[in-house]
Design a protein around this motif. Structure first.
Motif, PDB file in Angstrom:
ATOM      1  N   GLU A 101       0.834  -1.210   0.000  1.00 34.95           N
ATOM      2  CA  GLU A 101       0.000   0.000   0.000  1.00 34.95           C
ATOM      3  C   GLU A 101       0.864   1.255   0.000  1.00 34.95           C
ATOM      4  OE1 GLU A 101      -3.806   1.893   2.459  1.00 34.95           O
ATOM      5  OE2 GLU A 101      -2.707   0.188   3.274  1.00 34.95           O
ATOM      6  N   ALA A 102       1.902   1.268   0.838  1.00 35.96           N
ATOM      7  CA  ALA A 102       2.789   2.427   0.916  1.00 35.96           C
ATOM      8  C   ALA A 102       3.533   2.650  -0.395  1.00 35.96           C
ATOM      9  CB  ALA A 102       3.782   2.242   2.052  1.00 35.96           C
ATOM     10  N   ALA A 103       3.765   1.568  -1.141  1.00 35.12           N
ATOM     11  CA  ALA A 103       4.457   1.670  -2.431  1.00 35.12           C
ATOM     12  C   ALA A 103       3.525   2.112  -3.552  1.00 35.12           C
ATOM     13  CB  ALA A 103       5.099   0.329  -2.781  1.00 35.12           C
ATOM     14  N   GLY A 104       2.242   2.324  -3.218  1.00 36.19           N
ATOM     15  CA  GLY A 104       1.280   2.760  -4.226  1.00 36.19           C
ATOM     16  C   GLY A 104       0.679   1.615  -5.022  1.00 36.19           C
ATOM     17  N   ARG A 105       0.947   0.396  -4.607  1.00 36.66           N
ATOM     18  CA  ARG A 105       0.414  -0.787  -5.317  1.00 36.66           C
ATOM     19  C   ARG A 105      -0.898  -1.201  -4.643  1.00 36.66           C
ATOM     20  NH1 ARG A 105       5.929  -4.187  -5.008  1.00 36.66           N
ATOM     21  NH2 ARG A 105       4.658  -5.885  -5.890  1.00 36.66           N
ATOM     22  N   LYS A 106      -1.895  -0.344  -4.809  1.00 33.51           N
ATOM     23  CA  LYS A 106      -3.128  -0.446  -4.022  1.00 33.51           C
ATOM     24  C   LYS A 106      -3.910  -1.730  -4.288  1.00 33.51           C
ATOM     25  CE  LYS A 106      -3.609   4.537  -3.403  1.00 33.51           C
ATOM     26  NZ  LYS A 106      -3.062   4.458  -2.028  1.00 33.51           N
ATOM     27  N   GLN A 107      -4.015  -2.139  -5.544  1.00 42.54           N
ATOM     28  CA  GLN A 107      -4.766  -3.362  -5.847  1.00 42.54           C
ATOM     29  C   GLN A 107      -4.089  -4.586  -5.242  1.00 42.54           C
ATOM     30  OE1 GLN A 107      -5.166  -3.229 -10.171  1.00 42.54           O
ATOM     31  NE2 GLN A 107      -7.263  -2.505  -9.966  1.00 42.54           N
ATOM     32  N   GLU A 108      -2.753  -4.652  -5.352  1.00 45.06           N
ATOM     33  CA  GLU A 108      -2.026  -5.767  -4.751  1.00 45.06           C
ATOM     34  C   GLU A 108      -2.165  -5.742  -3.235  1.00 45.06           C
ATOM     35  OE1 GLU A 108       2.021  -6.595  -6.587  1.00 45.06           O
ATOM     36  OE2 GLU A 108       1.537  -4.652  -7.491  1.00 45.06           O
ATOM     37  N   ALA A 109      -2.139  -4.533  -2.677  1.00 43.08           N
ATOM     38  CA  ALA A 109      -2.267  -4.398  -1.224  1.00 43.08           C
ATOM     39  C   ALA A 109      -3.624  -4.914  -0.760  1.00 43.08           C
ATOM     40  CB  ALA A 109      -2.084  -2.946  -0.811  1.00 43.08           C
ATOM     41  N   GLU A 110      -4.689  -4.507  -1.451  1.00 41.73           N
ATOM     42  CA  GLU A 110      -6.025  -4.959  -1.046  1.00 41.73           C
ATOM     43  C   GLU A 110      -6.146  -6.472  -1.168  1.00 41.73           C
ATOM     44  OE1 GLU A 110     -10.767  -4.162  -1.963  1.00 41.73           O
ATOM     45  OE2 GLU A 110      -9.272  -2.652  -2.518  1.00 41.73           O
ATOM     46  N   ALA A 111      -5.574  -7.029  -2.243  1.00 42.42           N
ATOM     47  CA  ALA A 111      -5.599  -8.479  -2.413  1.00 42.42           C
ATOM     48  C   ALA A 111      -4.867  -9.173  -1.261  1.00 42.42           C
ATOM     49  CB  ALA A 111      -4.968  -8.861  -3.750  1.00 42.42           C
ATOM     50  N   GLN A 112      -3.748  -8.586  -0.843  1.00 37.44           N
ATOM     51  CA  GLN A 112      -2.984  -9.170   0.257  1.00 37.44           C
ATOM     52  C   GLN A 112      -3.730  -9.045   1.581  1.00 37.44           C
ATOM     53  OE1 GLN A 112      -0.307 -10.972   0.099  1.00 37.44           O
ATOM     54  NE2 GLN A 112      -0.025 -11.197   2.316  1.00 37.44           N
ATOM     55  N   TYR A 113      -4.391  -7.908   1.797  1.00 35.27           N
ATOM     56  CA  TYR A 113      -5.205  -7.766   3.004  1.00 35.27           C
ATOM     57  C   TYR A 113      -6.290  -8.852   3.035  1.00 35.27           C
ATOM     58  CZ  TYR A 113      -3.269  -3.138   4.237  1.00 35.27           C
ATOM     59  OH  TYR A 113      -2.445  -2.108   4.618  1.00 35.27           O
ATOM     60  N   ARG A 114      -6.862  -9.148   1.883  1.00 39.68           N
ATOM     61  CA  ARG A 114      -7.916 -10.169   1.819  1.00 39.68           C
ATOM     62  C   ARG A 114      -7.349 -11.568   2.068  1.00 39.68           C
ATOM     63  NH1 ARG A 114     -12.637  -8.032   0.674  1.00 39.68           N
ATOM     64  NH2 ARG A 114     -12.720  -6.036  -0.416  1.00 39.68           N
ATOM     65  N   VAL A 115      -6.105 -11.792   1.656  1.00 41.34           N
ATOM     66  CA  VAL A 115      -5.449 -13.068   1.965  1.00 41.34           C
ATOM     67  C   VAL A 115      -5.368 -13.240   3.478  1.00 41.34           C
ATOM     68  CG1 VAL A 115      -3.237 -14.291   1.924  1.00 41.34           C
ATOM     69  CG2 VAL A 115      -4.118 -13.246  -0.179  1.00 41.34           C
ATOM     70  N   VAL A 116      -4.949 -12.190   4.172  1.00 44.32           N
ATOM     71  CA  VAL A 116      -4.842 -12.240   5.635  1.00 44.32           C
ATOM     72  C   VAL A 116      -6.215 -12.485   6.247  1.00 44.32           C
ATOM     73  CG1 VAL A 116      -4.136 -10.992   7.715  1.00 44.32           C
ATOM     74  CG2 VAL A 116      -2.872 -10.666   5.577  1.00 44.32           C
ATOM     75  N   LEU A 117      -7.209 -11.794   5.729  1.00 41.80           N
ATOM     76  CA  LEU A 117      -8.575 -11.886   6.259  1.00 41.80           C
ATOM     77  C   LEU A 117      -9.123 -13.306   6.135  1.00 41.80           C
ATOM     78  CD1 LEU A 117     -10.716  -9.963   7.468  1.00 41.80           C
ATOM     79  CD2 LEU A 117     -11.592  -9.635   5.157  1.00 41.80           C
ATOM     80  N   GLU A 118      -8.840 -13.944   5.011  1.00 41.52           N
ATOM     81  CA  GLU A 118      -9.393 -15.272   4.755  1.00 41.52           C
ATOM     82  C   GLU A 118      -8.549 -16.391   5.375  1.00 41.52           C
ATOM     83  OE1 GLU A 118      -9.689 -15.335   0.509  1.00 41.52           O
ATOM     84  OE2 GLU A 118     -11.065 -13.612   0.463  1.00 41.52           O
ATOM     85  N   LYS A 119      -7.217 -16.244   5.279  1.00 44.00           N
ATOM     86  CA  LYS A 119      -6.338 -17.321   5.744  1.00 44.00           C
ATOM     87  C   LYS A 119      -6.157 -17.325   7.252  1.00 44.00           C
ATOM     88  CE  LYS A 119      -1.936 -19.524   4.573  1.00 44.00           C
ATOM     89  NZ  LYS A 119      -0.712 -19.449   3.736  1.00 44.00           N
ATOM     90  N   TYR A 120      -6.238 -16.140   7.861  1.00 47.45           N
ATOM     91  CA  TYR A 120      -6.006 -16.031   9.310  1.00 47.45           C
ATOM     92  C   TYR A 120      -7.217 -15.378   9.983  1.00 47.45           C
ATOM     93  CZ  TYR A 120      -1.392 -16.601   7.240  1.00 47.45           C
ATOM     94  OH  TYR A 120      -0.331 -17.045   6.492  1.00 47.45           O
ATOM     95  N   ALA A 121      -8.383 -15.896   9.653  1.00 51.96           N
ATOM     96  CA  ALA A 121      -9.641 -15.313  10.131  1.00 51.96           C
ATOM     97  C   ALA A 121      -9.684 -15.230  11.651  1.00 51.96           C
ATOM     98  CB  ALA A 121     -10.813 -16.140   9.622  1.00 51.96           C
ATOM     99  N   TYR A 122     -10.253 -14.106  12.122  1.00 56.41           N
ATOM    100  CA  TYR A 122     -10.499 -13.862  13.548  1.00 56.41           C
ATOM    101  C   TYR A 122      -9.218 -13.670  14.363  1.00 56.41           C
ATOM    102  CZ  TYR A 122     -14.950 -15.595  11.891  1.00 56.41           C
ATOM    103  OH  TYR A 122     -16.084 -15.781  11.159  1.00 56.41           O
ATOM    104  N   THR A 123      -8.119 -13.386  13.683  1.00 57.93           N
ATOM    105  CA  THR A 123      -6.893 -13.036  14.387  1.00 57.93           C
ATOM    106  C   THR A 123      -6.754 -11.516  14.420  1.00 57.93           C
ATOM    107  OG1 THR A 123      -5.537 -13.036  12.376  1.00 57.93           O
ATOM    108  CG2 THR A 123      -5.770 -15.143  13.564  1.00 57.93           C
ATOM    109  N   VAL A 124      -5.825 -11.012  15.228  1.00 55.26           N
ATOM    110  CA  VAL A 124      -5.597  -9.564  15.286  1.00 55.26           C
ATOM    111  C   VAL A 124      -5.120  -9.014  13.934  1.00 55.26           C
ATOM    112  CG1 VAL A 124      -4.286  -7.722  16.387  1.00 55.26           C
ATOM    113  CG2 VAL A 124      -5.222  -9.578  17.772  1.00 55.26           C
ATOM    114  N   PRO A 125      -4.172  -9.710  13.237  1.00 54.51           N
ATOM    115  CA  PRO A 125      -3.791  -9.202  11.914  1.00 54.51           C
ATOM    116  C   PRO A 125      -4.953  -9.139  10.934  1.00 54.51           C
ATOM    117  CG  PRO A 125      -2.149 -10.764  12.690  1.00 54.51           C
ATOM    118  CD  PRO A 125      -3.309 -10.836  13.648  1.00 54.51           C
ATOM    119  N   SER A 126      -5.891 -10.093  11.034  1.00 54.85           N
ATOM    120  CA  SER A 126      -7.044 -10.052  10.130  1.00 54.85           C
ATOM    121  C   SER A 126      -7.953  -8.880  10.464  1.00 54.85           C
ATOM    122  CB  SER A 126      -7.827 -11.370  10.181  1.00 54.85           C
ATOM    123  OG  SER A 126      -8.588 -11.483  11.370  1.00 54.85           O
ATOM    124  N   ALA A 127      -8.022  -8.516  11.758  1.00 52.38           N
ATOM    125  CA  ALA A 127      -8.821  -7.348  12.147  1.00 52.38           C
ATOM    126  C   ALA A 127      -8.240  -6.078  11.533  1.00 52.38           C
ATOM    127  CB  ALA A 127      -8.865  -7.229  13.670  1.00 52.38           C
TER     128      ALA A 127
END
Length: 416
Positions: A101-127
């Motif tokens: 995200e900081a590098a301006g690669r917003k689409q890749e960043a959002e995709a990576q956030y979704r990886v965290v959300l799905e793969k590590y559900a209900y953890t603090v990083p997913s929050a």
């Protein structure tokens, strides 16, 4: 002390711990180059995967602070690939998204956030990932999606700072959507769930009353804040100004002036609250068609303000005084200065462009007016404002006696 440990006890078992502490001290001092050099020396000789990943994690964020986002991603990827366990892997995955995200690669960043959300559900990083996704949706104007995600953060996760931030973001969206009753309910829930937020929550509840035209209800809350001993001093001052705003909207200019003058004082010392109050004094003069006095107050407010947002609003109102006084050349100069200021808020710049169109129109420069209103059309997203721009363009063509172009513009409004 840590350097002495390194020099005097090179074979000590505590050496690596001392060096890593030293790297952290460098980091806290903002000496990221020294922190990197120290941590790399540890990483290069470490054999244990768990410890290597601790160093990589540190080096990743240190690289982030140096603005070397691609390098930071490399460190986090190395952690993810090491299969060192879900906790470190989840945090590394989240940090990787932040770097993208900081590098301006917003689409890749959002995709990576979704990886965290799905793969590590209900953890603090997913929050934290869900918050980042919700905030990105908010910035894109996707309010429904943002509200859904912020609601999930409040109801599903138990990370206090994210729950509080989500309440505030929900309130901002509801206010921006003119859902004032829902905004007030949101702030009431925030106050109930987090007593430490009582004063800010009530201030924003009062603001939602104000936005809806409930000036008396707003004043009651603002007055309460000014009288409570425990309320933060800055919020008391802001509430004092807002009481003035309520009185102004109720047409009680003399009473409003007292509240504004209390805060503005008789100084030009840099202070946003004083500048905001001085804007109020300018508005009172402006409402009475005393454009010279109003302009003097707006100019003082611009000089006094620290934030670019207040400076821009003050400069815009000063330009308005020239426009209202039929001095269109000076108005053009004022609006042009704001429209070309890349630091000014987008909304203020857009309105400056709109009034550049009006200033040119009033000078009989209809082609120039068309050009400004076309710019305005491209920068605003609100459909009503876009329709207004097209209507003004059509009217400018009409005044030019270019009736075919005028009809073409008016038809766009009808068809849309």
């Amino acid at each position: 002390f840590l350097t002495r440990v390194e020099i005097e006890f090179p074979e000590s078992k505590i050496l690596d711990g001392a060096l890593f502490t030293k790297a952290n001290v460098y980091y806290l001092q903002g000496r990221y180059g020294s922190a990197e050099k120290t941590a790399l020396s540890l990483l290069d000789r470490e054999k244990n995967t768990e410890k290597k990943n601790i160093y990589r994690y540190f080096l990743g964020w240190n690289s982030y602070m140096l603005g070397r986002f691609a390098k930071a991603v490399e460190y986090y990827d190395a952690i993810i690939k090491s299969n060192d366990g879900p906790v470190m892997e989840a945090w590394a995955s989240y940090k990787k998204a932040q770097c993208l995200e900081a590098a301006g690669r917003k689409q890749e960043a959002e995709a990576q956030y979704r990886v965290v959300l799905e793969k590590y559900a209900y953890t603090v990083p997913s929050a934290y990932s869900l918050y980042a996704i919700a905030y990105a949706a908010y910035l894109k104007g996707e309010y429904h999606e943002a509200l859904t995600d912020f609601d999930a953060l409040i109801s599903v996760y138990n990370v206090e700072e994210l729950k509080i931030a989500s309440y505030y973001m929900k309130g901002s969206i509801l206010l921006a959507s003119a859902q004032f009753a829902d905004a007030r309910e949101n702030y009431e829930r925030l106050e109930r769930d987090f007593q430490g937020e009582i004063y800010t929550a009530r201030f924003l509840k009062a603001w939602s009353h104000y936005r809806e035209g409930g000036f008396k209800s707003a004043m009651d809350i603002f007055n309460w804040i000014t009288k409570v001993t425990a309320a933060p001093a800055d919020l008391k001052i802001k509430s004092h100004i807002k009481i003035g705003d309520c009185l102004f909207e109720m047409g009680k200019y003399d009473e409003a002036s007292v509240y504004y003058s209390d805060v503005a004082g008789n100084t030009d010392k840099k202070n946003d609250d004083a500048a905001e109050a001085r804007l109020g004094l300018g508005w009172i003069a402006y409402a009475g068609d005393d454009f010279k006095t109003a302009r003097a107050e707006f100019n003082r407010a611009e000089k006094q303000a620290e934030s670019i947002e207040i400076k821009s609003r003050a400069a815009f109102m000063a330009a308005n005084t020239y426009y209202s006084d039929y001095n269109f050349d000076r108005a053009l100069a004022g609006y042009s200065r704001i429209a070309s200021d890349s630091l000014a808020p987008q909304a203020v710049r857009a309105e400056a462009v709109y009034y550049l169109g009006w200033s040119r129109y009033r000078k009989g420069d209809f082609e120039g007016a068309v050009s400004e209103w076309r710019k305005y059309y491209t920068v605003v997203t609100d459909k009503v404002k876009k329709a207004d721009a097209v209507y003004r363009i059509g009217w400018a063509y009409f005044r030019k006696n270019d009736f075919d172009s005028a009809v073409s513009e008016f038809k766009k409004i009808i068809s849309d």
